[in-house]
Design a protein around this motif. Structure first.
Motif: not given
Length: 213
Positions: A124-145
């Motif tokens: 989890k990288v961001k939280k605004d009340g019940d709204l959340e953003v989760w993210a993490g790095p992947l191979a080849n400089n990609m990102v999952a969100v």
């Protein structure tokens, strides 16, 4: 605690590789000793097949398909577990699995995030009340969100590049892993209207300098 080393030794002497998942519910701080004994270990009490129980849990087995939650709640369950690189242990009876459940747990694009060779756990990288953003790095400089709405009404959720570790100037191709659709040339942010107890999951592939020219 003494039973776990004995089981580990027995499995090692079995003559074939066996995945040893330790289950002692995190009661004796397994992170300090379990890595030398098993392959994975529990850190909390048992998960249950309901929204209020699974959402605060550290990843346990999957409840997808057991009937206690909605399809969208199960989609969140599977998405977060995949992003967090949790073992995807199916907890329903596969003999009676319906098509909706099969489509959830067999989504190759989501499974690919879980099995990504970089092996870095998303969070989890961001939280605004019940709204959340989760993210993490992947191979080849990609990102999952994952944009996750844990609230009781539909809402817009935005992940800015600064939230998820991308440079402000980055241009990406955004792949929706549940809709199986791609948007090219996305800049600055990714945003979506997300239903109550639902999520959106994406992989972001940055353009190279050659792509931009």
């Amino acid at each position: 605690m003494g039973r776990y080393p004995k089981m580990s030794e027995a499995l090692l002497n079995s003559g074939r590789p066996i995945f040893f998942s330790l289950c002692e519910w995190g009661e004796e701080d397994p992170a300090t000793w379990a890595p030398s004994i098993g392959n994975s270990w529990r850190t909390t009490g048992d998960i249950e097949d309901n929204w209020d129980r699974y959402t605060p849990m550290h990843p346990d087995m999957l409840e997808v398909g057991n009937g206690g939650m909605t399809t969208e709640e199960y989609r969140c369950h599977f998405s977060i577990w995949a992003l967090a690189k949790a073992p995807l242990l199916i907890g329903c009876d596969v003999r009676s699995m319906d098509n909706v459940t099969f489509e959830l747990v067999a989504n190759k694009e989501v499974i690919d995030v879980n099995q990504d060779k970089l092996g870095v756990q998303g969070k989890k990288v961001k939280k605004d009340g019940d709204l959340e953003v989760w993210a993490g790095p992947l191979a080849n400089n990609m990102v999952a969100v994952v944009l996750w709405n844990r609230g009781s009404s539909s809402a817009n959720i935005t992940a800015y590049w600064s939230d998820i570790g991308l440079k402000p100037s980055t241009v990406v191709d955004s792949r929706d892993l549940w809709a199986h659709s791609t948007e090219t040339g996305v800049e600055d942010e990714i945003s979506a209207e997300v239903d109550s107890h639902a999520c959106k999951m994406y992989t972001l592939k940055p353009h190279t300098n050659r792509d931009r020219s």
